[in-house]
Design an enzyme around this catalytic site. Structure first.
Site, PDB file in Angstrom:
ATOM      1  N   GLU A   1       0.980  -1.030   0.082  1.00  0.00           N
ATOM      2  CA  GLU A   1       0.008  -0.116   0.014  1.00  0.00           C
ATOM      3  C   GLU A   1       0.840   1.137  -0.069  1.00  0.00           C
ATOM      4  OE1 GLU A   1      -3.272  -0.062   2.941  1.00  0.00           O
ATOM      5  OE2 GLU A   1      -3.424  -2.093   2.600  1.00  0.00           O
TER       6      GLU A   1
ATOM      7  N   ASP B   1      -2.307  -4.489   3.107  1.00  0.00           N
ATOM      8  CA  ASP B   1      -2.201  -4.921   4.612  1.00  0.00           C
ATOM      9  C   ASP B   1      -3.406  -5.964   4.841  1.00  0.00           C
ATOM     10  OD1 ASP B   1      -0.640  -2.954   4.971  1.00  0.00           O
ATOM     11  OD2 ASP B   1      -2.201  -1.135   5.618  1.00  0.00           O
TER      12      ASP B   1
ATOM     13  N   GLU C   1      -9.851  -3.299   4.954  1.00  0.00           N
ATOM     14  CA  GLU C   1      -9.532  -2.567   3.776  1.00  0.00           C
ATOM     15  C   GLU C   1      -8.415  -2.976   3.032  1.00  0.00           C
ATOM     16  OE1 GLU C   1     -11.303   0.490   3.186  1.00  0.00           O
ATOM     17  OE2 GLU C   1     -12.533   0.134   5.019  1.00  0.00           O
TER      18      GLU C   1
ATOM     19  N   TYR D   1       5.310   1.962  10.967  1.00  0.00           N
ATOM     20  CA  TYR D   1       3.889   2.749  10.579  1.00  0.00           C
ATOM     21  C   TYR D   1       3.311   3.299  11.799  1.00  0.00           C
ATOM     22  CZ  TYR D   1       0.233   3.239   6.976  1.00  0.00           C
ATOM     23  OH  TYR D   1      -0.668   3.973   6.402  1.00  0.00           O
TER      24      TYR D   1
ATOM     25  N   ARG E   1       0.152   4.544  11.395  1.00  0.00           N
ATOM     26  CA  ARG E   1      -1.437   4.449  11.422  1.00  0.00           C
ATOM     27  C   ARG E   1      -1.659   2.940  11.896  1.00  0.00           C
ATOM     28  NH1 ARG E   1      -1.285   8.715   7.247  1.00  0.00           N
ATOM     29  NH2 ARG E   1      -0.676   7.072   5.734  1.00  0.00           N
TER      30      ARG E   1
ATOM     31  N   HIS F   1      -0.546  -3.997  11.609  1.00  0.00           N
ATOM     32  CA  HIS F   1       0.316  -3.579  11.563  1.00  0.00           C
ATOM     33  C   HIS F   1       1.117  -3.922  13.098  1.00  0.00           C
ATOM     34  CE1 HIS F   1       0.084  -1.296   7.689  1.00  0.00           C
ATOM     35  NE2 HIS F   1      -1.225  -0.986   8.404  1.00  0.00           N
TER      36      HIS F   1
END
Length: 941
Positions: free
Chosen positions: A29, A116, A120, A347, A349, A394
DNA sequence: CAGTGAGCGAGCTTCCGCTTGACTT
């Protein structure tokens, strides 16, 4: 399906080259992630990113492909009558990128979708599949930490796409679209244009409004207690040192009231048997205790233990960045993004507090080096997932790499340095030992001159081993609160030891209203309620700020009166949608869908069309709420708020908030916090001079002429009477209306003169007689015009009002009323022939701006189109779109409401839909719980 | 929030979640 790939890495070689020829295209992504992973995978892999989602439903009309424009549902991007099939288009800014991905794919012999591993991410992979249409083998590759081992393992252990997860995502997407695009227009009609409503933002706004309501309803309570300073030096304590503070706990065994014993209405809670002291009681008790003998009645010691905080996830990082660095949510994310892109942190988020094995050992390594083995627990600490709906795609936010750089080693500076330091400390501390110590509670008794037994208490905390607190102490939202590493030392005392009261004072307190949300505390609240996602927390704040639902006062988020009106509307008419449980229930349904235990369609149907709930109750669908029931919403009612204790109403108008007392109105400053609008404040606003500009006095009437701004723009008016000084309003309302007039367009509020004003007030001007009837000239809603009885004619210029002669007026009335636009205005530009109609196309200037016409059909230029550069092709396209859309020609005589109109429109459109669809769809009976693929509506571009 | 008399070529606003640049002020 794919051939086995090289089981590289065993011998520790740096290269993870694929066996055989050819390459695999790996799509992740984020570009930064692509870069890292490319290094881990080595030869034989080409790693690219999708840069997030590549497709979505069209955002606005301009993005809807022409062939769907006529559809009734096109505005929504979801074919609600056709099993809620969504229409997807490649985002405009992604077209070039998708093309690039296609080109890369052409040179690969395998495609690995490595987005991911959450709802989503799975959906992004599916959209890539739909859009890239690969002819080479495709596999899904997943990992949730970015370390060399994890990536290589992932490349060797691919799986198929999880279509159930994709369906769950699509359901979420459709719901959000229907909610947002159906409810927002209700606000446009009933409150103000350009407002918005949505599953997340509306609940966020409601939270802020509810908190303000609590503040408005809040009544403070006053209570008093005693504060003493005792001297323990006469108690035989070895050090002899010390005085210490203590507070009054009880009198004659009855506990003294504290803040939490009171309700928000300022009354004592009914279930509390406490001693509520007022100022006098407290002072008198202090007097009676003056000179009394005190002694320690008990000493209680308890071990104190505190475990480290979990590593950062998005929300906790935002909170600490706010408390310690003063960063807004957005700023914190921007700084973190830079750290991430440059390889300093993982990461940012994420909703996970998990550390990879290598991160754990890196942390432990730092602990050993910087603090020594004493601070290192025997076993690594594992943090259980904290967040209910966490998708854990993550890791936690931590320093990047298999070994951590200390802040000094990074060479960073400014906010980047400070945020990195925060992340680094938090991560390292999370793998340190508990802090340990002892807490002590001492009770002290004394007897007053009236034989009352007063008991005081003092607490102390001593930390004997700081453990993780050596590295990191979490901040607090309450500035008065003690931080975790705060010590309070008491002198050592024995039971029965005598004490002297050095100082004994009455102290007054008042209960405080609940604090307003800050960005960070609102984000925390949203996360706890499972509303919003890590990638959106910062932008949620942005949205409600942009819409004017909240504004900032320092760090506090204050709701506007507009927010009160909008929330009021939503609560009364869309109660389910702003229910705090709504999202949580949605998450359950989505989880069921993802597990294959529930179907999407029945759920969407009930949401939109209504039906029986699982509990057997019937539920009204969204379609009806925004359609047939629209007229139930009274704009006046939902935009009104009573000012407490008055008969004044606060109303939210199109031009901002104002107060209304029996028709008397006054503006309310936009930045007035709702909880500050008290009775007194309202009176003050009514008393305030309006800030109009006085132009002078009319010599004929002696009245003052003022210029002001009103609903229809700047105007002048006369002041009829002096406001009665402190008196009441005149009761007998023999109302004389003041003369008023809008300014001419050529005039300006700041420069208009008394002379201008008097001229304006003299209107209407009698021009003379035409055909035996009096003709007057004046200015009106549509500009200057002549009036003769019930007939009228527009004038060209405002000056003509004063200059036109009866003869010229007669000429105008002799001609029929102009129909349509004024004739003979030359087109702005001439274009070529329209291929469809064969007629010449021209660009003209109209009331709504420039438009292109072939004489029959007119189409406005859109955003981005320019008069000077519009080509024939684009012009023809605009005309074609207009034709496709409009039944235009003859409209049924406009009925009353918008509802009937839209129903009629839907009827015709629905017919078209069915004929078209029967060929395209139908056949592939959709398997339940499967995302749509074959009959997908897409923008083939 | 001041208050009056047409007839007409509208089009647009907006959601939530994934992700970065590429633009201009």
């Amino acid at each position: 399906m794919p051939a086995t790939k090289g089981s590289a890495g065993k011998n520790g070689s740096k290269d993870n080259a694929r066996q055989g020829e050819g390459t695999a295209l790996v799509i992740v992504e984020s570009p930064a992630k692509a870069k890292t992973i490319a290094g881990y995978l080595g030869r034989g892999y080409v790693v690219e990113s999708s840069i997030g989602h590549i497709r979505d439903m069209p955002t606005k009309a301009a993005e809807i492909p022409a062939k769907y424009k006529g559809q009734a549902w096109a505005r929504l991007g979801v074919d609600v009558d056709g099993d809620f099939e969504p229409l997807y288009v490649v985002n405009t800014d992604k077209k070039a990128h998708v093309k690039k991905l296609k080109e890369l794919m052409a040179e690969a012999d395998e495609l690995l979708l490595a987005t991911d591993e959450d709802r989503e991410g799975e959906a992004i992979a599916w959209h890539l599949l739909q859009e890239l249409k690969p002819k080479i083998p495709v596999r899904r590759m997943v990992f949730n930490e970015i370390t060399k081992d994890a990536i290589r393992r992932a490349a060797d252990n691919t799986r198929d796409l999880n279509t159930r997860l994709v369906t769950a995502q699509e359901t979420r997407r459709i719901l959000d679209r229907l909610y947002g695009y159906e409810v927002s227009p209700v606000l446009w009609k009933k409150v103000m244009p350009k407002l918005s409503a949505g599953r997340v933002q509306s609940v966020a706004t409601r939270l802020v409004v509810e908190r303000e309501r609590e503040r408005i309803a809040f009544t403070p309570a006053e209570y008093w207690d005693l504060k003493a300073v005792f001297d323990a030096s006469g108690s035989g304590a070895p050090d002899g040192a010390g005085t210490f503070p203590a507070g009054l706990m009880s009198v004659d065994g009855r506990r003294v009231a504290v803040g939490r014993d009171f309700t928000s209405r300022g009354t004592l809670r009914s279930d509390r048997d406490v001693h509520h002291m007022d100022e006098q009681t407290a002072r008198e008790l202090a007097g009676r205790l003056d000179g009394a003998a005190f002694a320690v009645s008990s000493v209680e010691r308890k071990p104190y233990r505190r475990s480290p905080y979990a590593p950062f996830r998005t929300t906790t990082m935002q909170q600490e960045a706010s408390r310690k660095l003063g960063l807004s949510s957005k700023q914190a994310m921007q700084v973190a993004q830079r750290l991430y892109e440059n390889g300093y942190i993982t990461y940012m988020r994420t909703d996970s507090t998990t550390l990879s094995d290598s991160a754990v050992s890196a942390s432990r390594d730092q602990v050993r080096r910087l603090y020594g083995g004493d601070y290192l627990p025997d076993k690594p600490r594992v943090y259980a997932k904290k967040v209910k709906n966490a998708q854990e795609a993550h890791e936690a936010i931590r320093p990047a790499g298999d070994t951590f750089r200390t802040p000094a080693e990074t060479g960073l500076n400014g906010p980047e340095f400070r945020l990195y330091e925060l992340i680094w400390k938090r991560t390292v501390a999370s793998q340190m030992k508990d802090a340990a110590g002892e807490s002590v509670t001492v009770r002290i008794e004394g007897t007053s001159s009236a034989d009352e037994v007063a008991e005081f208490t003092a607490t102390g905390k001593v930390i004997t081993f700081h453990g993780f607190l050596k590295a990191y102490v979490e901040g607090s939202d309450d500035p008065a609160a003690d931080l975790d590493d705060r010590e309070r030392r008491l002198p050592s005392m024995e039971e029965g030891a005598p004490l002297k009261a050095e100082n004994l004072e009455a102290e007054g307190h008042a209960t405080r209203p609940p604090a307003r949300y800050t960005e960070a505390t609102l984000v925390k609240e949203l996360e706890e309620r499972e509303i919003g996602r890590p990638s959106t927390y910062a932008s949620i704040i942005g949205t409600i700020l942009d819409r004017g639902y909240v504004f900032k006062k320092g760090t506090a988020l204050v709701p506007s009166f507009l927010a009160f009106a909008v929330v009021q509307l939503l609560e009364r008419h869309f109660g389910n949608l702003v229910d705090y449980e709504f999202t949580a229930r949605l998450e359950d349904v989505l989880d069921d869908i993802a597990r294959g235990e529930a179907e999407s369609l029945p759920w969407l149907r009930r949401f939109y069309f209504g039906g029986q709930t699982s509990g057997g109750e019937s539920e009204v669908g969204l379609k009806e709420l925004v359609g047939d029931q629209l007229s139930d919403i009274d704009p006046k009612e939902i935009s009104s708020l009573p000012v407490p204790g008055t008969d004044i109403l606060l109303r939210v108008g199109r031009y901002g908030p104002y107060l209304d007392r029996d028709g008397e109105r006054v503006n309310v400053p936009e930045d007035l916090a709702p909880d500050e609008l008290t009775k007194d404040k309202a009176e003050e606003l009514f008393a305030q001079p309006s800030g109009d500009r006085e132009l002078g006095t009319d010599p004929e009437t002696g009245r003052t002429i003022v210029a002001k701004t009103g609903r229809f723009g700047p105007y002048i008016t006369e002041v009829l009477e002096e406001p009665a000084e402190g008196g009441t309003k005149p009761k007998g309302k023999a109302k004389v209306k003041p003369r008023t007039s809008s300014l001419f367009k050529s005039m300006d509020l700041d420069t208009v003169t008394l002379e201008d004003a008097l001229r304006l007030l003299s209107l209407p001007r009698v021009v003379g007689e035409v055909d035996g009837e009096e003709v007057t000239a004046q200015n009106g809603r549509f500009g200057p015009y002549l009036k003769k009885g019930t007939d009228s004619r527009s004038l060209e210029t405002e000056e003509q009002i004063f200059s036109i002669t009866p003869e010229q007026a007669k000429e105008l009335f002799d001609k029929p009323k102009q129909r349509g636009r004024r004739a003979a205005v030359p087109p702005l530009r001439e274009l070529g022939q329209d291929p469809a109609s064969g007629a010449k196309m021209v660009i003209k200037d109209g009331r709504f701006g420039p438009y292109v016409t072939d004489g029959e059909v007119n189409a406005s230029l859109r955003k981005g189109d320019e008069v000077d550069s519009l080509g024939d092709l684009r012009a023809a396209e605009l005309l074609a779109e207009r034709r496709a859309k409009a039944p235009a020609k003859k409209k049924a005589p406009a009925k009353k409401s918008t509802t009937t109109k839209s129903t009629a429109a839907k009827g015709t459109a629905a017919k078209k839909t069915t004929t078209k669809k029967s060929t395209a769809k139908k056949a592939p009976a959709k398997k339940t719980g499967e995302p749509r693929s074959s009959s997908q509506k897409t923008d083939e571009s």
